[in-house]
Structures are given as C-alpha cells and as structure tokens.
Design a protein around this motif. Structure first.
Motif, PDB file in Angstrom:
ATOM      1  N   MET A 102      -3.569   9.214  11.908  1.00 18.15           N
ATOM      2  CA  MET A 102      -2.241   8.999  11.344  1.00 18.15           C
ATOM      3  C   MET A 102      -1.164   9.089  12.433  1.00 18.15           C
ATOM      4  SD  MET A 102      -1.076   7.731   8.691  1.00 18.15           S
ATOM      5  CE  MET A 102      -2.105   7.924   7.264  1.00 18.15           C
ATOM      6  N   ASP A 103      -1.464   8.423  13.543  1.00 14.26           N
ATOM      7  CA  ASP A 103      -0.548   8.358  14.671  1.00 14.26           C
ATOM      8  C   ASP A 103       0.284   7.081  14.573  1.00 14.26           C
ATOM      9  OD1 ASP A 103      -2.437   6.415  15.290  1.00 14.26           O
ATOM     10  OD2 ASP A 103      -3.196   7.447  17.062  1.00 14.26           O
ATOM     11  N   ALA A 104       1.026   6.766  15.627  1.00 16.01           N
ATOM     12  CA  ALA A 104       1.881   5.571  15.613  1.00 16.01           C
ATOM     13  C   ALA A 104       1.058   4.310  15.384  1.00 16.01           C
ATOM     14  CB  ALA A 104       2.673   5.472  16.917  1.00 16.01           C
ATOM     15  N   ASP A 105      -0.126   4.200  16.023  1.00 15.43           N
ATOM     16  CA  ASP A 105      -0.979   3.024  15.820  1.00 15.43           C
ATOM     17  C   ASP A 105      -1.421   2.909  14.366  1.00 15.43           C
ATOM     18  OD1 ASP A 105      -0.885   2.056  18.428  1.00 15.43           O
ATOM     19  OD2 ASP A 105      -2.735   3.068  19.041  1.00 15.43           O
ATOM     20  N   SER A 106      -1.819   4.034  13.774  1.00 19.56           N
ATOM     21  CA  SER A 106      -2.254   4.036  12.369  1.00 19.56           C
ATOM     22  C   SER A 106      -1.128   3.592  11.437  1.00 19.56           C
ATOM     23  CB  SER A 106      -2.712   5.434  11.944  1.00 19.56           C
ATOM     24  OG  SER A 106      -3.808   5.874  12.675  1.00 19.56           O
ATOM     25  N   ARG A 107       0.047   4.162  11.640  1.00 13.39           N
ATOM     26  CA  ARG A 107       1.176   3.826  10.766  1.00 13.39           C
ATOM     27  C   ARG A 107       1.584   2.359  10.928  1.00 13.39           C
ATOM     28  NH1 ARG A 107       2.259   9.022  12.390  1.00 13.39           N
ATOM     29  NH2 ARG A 107       3.703   8.384  14.033  1.00 13.39           N
ATOM     30  N   THR A 108       1.552   1.852  12.159  1.00 19.79           N
ATOM     31  CA  THR A 108       1.872   0.437  12.397  1.00 19.79           C
ATOM     32  C   THR A 108       0.848  -0.461  11.722  1.00 19.79           C
ATOM     33  OG1 THR A 108       2.952   0.990  14.483  1.00 19.79           O
ATOM     34  CG2 THR A 108       2.275  -1.301  14.186  1.00 19.79           C
ATOM     35  N   LEU A 109      -0.420  -0.092  11.827  1.00 16.61           N
ATOM     36  CA  LEU A 109      -1.481  -0.878  11.191  1.00 16.61           C
ATOM     37  C   LEU A 109      -1.351  -0.842   9.673  1.00 16.61           C
ATOM     38  CD1 LEU A 109      -3.992  -2.613  11.368  1.00 16.61           C
ATOM     39  CD2 LEU A 109      -5.339  -0.520  11.753  1.00 16.61           C
ATOM     40  N   LEU A 110      -1.040   0.320   9.111  1.00 16.39           N
ATOM     41  CA  LEU A 110      -0.838   0.402   7.659  1.00 16.39           C
ATOM     42  C   LEU A 110       0.314  -0.494   7.219  1.00 16.39           C
ATOM     43  CD1 LEU A 110      -1.370   4.210   6.985  1.00 16.39           C
ATOM     44  CD2 LEU A 110      -2.797   2.325   6.158  1.00 16.39           C
ATOM     45  N   ARG A 111       1.409  -0.493   7.965  1.00 17.72           N
ATOM     46  CA  ARG A 111       2.535  -1.385   7.623  1.00 17.72           C
ATOM     47  C   ARG A 111       2.096  -2.847   7.716  1.00 17.72           C
ATOM     48  NH1 ARG A 111       5.461   2.454  10.417  1.00 17.72           N
ATOM     49  NH2 ARG A 111       5.416   1.254  12.340  1.00 17.72           N
ATOM     50  N   HIS A 112       1.350  -3.185   8.760  1.00 19.26           N
ATOM     51  CA  HIS A 112       0.866  -4.557   8.946  1.00 19.26           C
ATOM     52  C   HIS A 112       0.006  -4.996   7.755  1.00 19.26           C
ATOM     53  CE1 HIS A 112      -0.575  -8.085  11.123  1.00 19.26           C
ATOM     54  NE2 HIS A 112      -1.799  -7.737  10.791  1.00 19.26           N
ATOM     55  N   LEU A 113      -0.776  -4.067   7.228  1.00 20.83           N
ATOM     56  CA  LEU A 113      -1.673  -4.365   6.104  1.00 20.83           C
ATOM     57  C   LEU A 113      -1.007  -4.115   4.755  1.00 20.83           C
ATOM     58  CD1 LEU A 113      -4.942  -2.824   7.569  1.00 20.83           C
ATOM     59  CD2 LEU A 113      -4.259  -5.241   7.521  1.00 20.83           C
ATOM     60  N   ASP A 114       0.273  -3.734   4.779  1.00 18.34           N
ATOM     61  CA  ASP A 114       1.033  -3.454   3.566  1.00 18.34           C
ATOM     62  C   ASP A 114       0.316  -2.428   2.685  1.00 18.34           C
ATOM     63  OD1 ASP A 114       3.231  -3.668   1.889  1.00 18.34           O
ATOM     64  OD2 ASP A 114       2.359  -5.319   0.737  1.00 18.34           O
ATOM     65  N   ALA A 115      -0.151  -1.365   3.337  1.00 21.16           N
ATOM     66  CA  ALA A 115      -0.871  -0.305   2.629  1.00 21.16           C
ATOM     67  C   ALA A 115      -0.163   1.022   2.856  1.00 21.16           C
ATOM     68  CB  ALA A 115      -2.306  -0.229   3.126  1.00 21.16           C
ATOM     69  N   GLU A 116      -0.171   1.848   1.826  1.00 18.32           N
ATOM     70  CA  GLU A 116       0.446   3.172   1.955  1.00 18.32           C
ATOM     71  C   GLU A 116      -0.508   4.172   2.566  1.00 18.32           C
ATOM     72  OE1 GLU A 116       2.926   4.644  -1.029  1.00 18.32           O
ATOM     73  OE2 GLU A 116       3.615   2.663  -1.634  1.00 18.32           O
ATOM     74  N   GLY A 117      -1.786   3.950   2.408  1.00 19.45           N
ATOM     75  CA  GLY A 117      -2.770   4.863   2.972  1.00 19.45           C
ATOM     76  C   GLY A 117      -4.113   4.693   2.315  1.00 19.45           C
ATOM     77  N   PRO A 118      -5.033   5.594   2.640  1.00 18.61           N
ATOM     78  CA  PRO A 118      -6.380   5.496   2.088  1.00 18.61           C
ATOM     79  C   PRO A 118      -6.487   6.174   0.725  1.00 18.61           C
ATOM     80  CG  PRO A 118      -6.296   7.226   3.746  1.00 18.61           C
ATOM     81  CD  PRO A 118      -4.925   6.609   3.679  1.00 18.61           C
ATOM     82  N   PRO A 119      -7.499   5.783  -0.024  1.00 19.38           N
ATOM     83  CA  PRO A 119      -8.368   4.634   0.198  1.00 19.38           C
ATOM     84  C   PRO A 119      -7.751   3.352  -0.373  1.00 19.38           C
ATOM     85  CG  PRO A 119      -9.168   5.865  -1.687  1.00 19.38           C
ATOM     86  CD  PRO A 119      -7.957   6.603  -1.156  1.00 19.38           C
ATOM     87  N   THR A 120      -7.771   2.328   0.421  1.00 17.70           N
ATOM     88  CA  THR A 120      -7.328   0.995   0.015  1.00 17.70           C
ATOM     89  C   THR A 120      -8.402   0.014   0.446  1.00 17.70           C
ATOM     90  OG1 THR A 120      -5.003   1.610   0.303  1.00 17.70           O
ATOM     91  CG2 THR A 120      -5.513  -0.750   0.239  1.00 17.70           C
ATOM     92  N   LEU A 121      -8.765  -0.868  -0.469  1.00 14.01           N
ATOM     93  CA  LEU A 121      -9.784  -1.889  -0.209  1.00 14.01           C
ATOM     94  C   LEU A 121      -9.235  -3.249  -0.589  1.00 14.01           C
ATOM     95  CD1 LEU A 121     -12.576   0.031  -2.055  1.00 14.01           C
ATOM     96  CD2 LEU A 121     -12.626  -0.415   0.386  1.00 14.01           C
ATOM     97  N   PHE A 122      -9.568  -4.263   0.206  1.00 19.68           N
ATOM     98  CA  PHE A 122      -9.249  -5.640  -0.164  1.00 19.68           C
ATOM     99  C   PHE A 122     -10.117  -6.600   0.623  1.00 19.68           C
ATOM    100  CE2 PHE A 122      -6.167  -4.512   3.126  1.00 19.68           C
ATOM    101  CZ  PHE A 122      -6.229  -5.582   4.004  1.00 19.68           C
ATOM    102  N   ILE A 123     -10.139  -7.835   0.167  1.00 17.48           N
ATOM    103  CA  ILE A 123     -10.879  -8.903   0.857  1.00 17.48           C
ATOM    104  C   ILE A 123      -9.867  -9.708   1.654  1.00 17.48           C
ATOM    105  CG2 ILE A 123     -12.353 -10.934   0.578  1.00 17.48           C
ATOM    106  CD1 ILE A 123     -13.720  -8.457  -0.508  1.00 17.48           C
TER     107      ILE A 123
END
Length: 140
Positions: free
Chosen positions: A85-106
C-alpha cells in the motif's frame, strides 16, 4: 498469494508456469498484460493483499476449486498485489479504478480495459467465479 511464483529476469514482475503474473506497479501491470496477451485475449485481474482476510479466504476456497482452476488454465491470470500500500500500489489502484482488495475483473489483454459487467468486490463463491469465467474460456 498463489504459490510457485518466481521473479522474471530483470524485472520485479513475478510470473509462474501456470500463467500467473503478479503486478505491484503500473509498469508491472503493463508488462503482465503484454505477457498475458501471448496466452489469452482476456485475463482475470485479482487485486489482493497479504493483509486482506477475504483475499485469504478466496485463495483457500475459490482459487483451489477444480472448476475454477480448469477455467483459469484457459485464461491469463494477473494478481495485483497491493500488500505494501505504497505510492506504486495507490497509483495502480487509481489506474484500475479500484478502492482496494479484494477486487476481481476480466480485462482485455490487448488494451488492459476492464470488460463490462465482470467486476466483483468482496467475497465471491466458487460457483459465481465459474459463471464469471465460463464465457471467456476457450471451447474444448
């Protein structure tokens, strides 16, 4: 996390022989999509973390179900690890439009775009996962 991951040469992107790639940054995610493209037109994206209790339940129940494993064998599988849950994680979550785990999609492995009506957040049963993956499996 699924066992059997090994670091790919020269990158932080972890992969294994079953088609699983683990991404911890946008760069990792893009690399994982590029690798996934060789395997399938679509990938299951699984956003998880070591500290996520529901993620651990999914690993012990859903991702070991023989039906799910069979279907995952026909798709690419990208695990997005936001444990740090560092800067890379938060940036990736924003990129994937996800608030956090667990999130699944195709996702489409060519574009990285999420396919409509494939996202789930929170718990999902093995039956629901099978129903989610079945339309994307290669015909036998």
């Amino acid at each position: 996390m699924l066992a059997g991951s090994a670091l790919a040469a020269g990158t932080a992107l972890a992969t294994d022989t079953a088609g699983l790639a683990t991404a911890r940054s946008i760069s990792d995610y893009r690399d994982a999509l590029r690798l996934a493209r060789r395997r399938s037109k679509v990938a299951l994206i699984d956003i998880g973390a070591e500290w996520c209790a529901v993620c651990k339940v999914l690993d012990r129940t859903v991702f070991v179900d023989p039906r799910v494993l069979t279907l995952l064998g026909q798709l690419a599988f990208i695990r997005v690890d936001v444990t740090a849950m560092d800067a890379d994680s938060r940036t990736l979550l924003r990129h994937l439009d996800a608030e956090g785990p667990p999130t699944l999609f195709i996702a489409d492995t060519r574009t990285g775009r999420e396919l409509p009506d494939t996202r789930s957040v929170g718990r999902i049963s093995a039956d629901a996962m099978v129903a989610r993956l079945l339309p994307f499996a290669e015909p036998a």
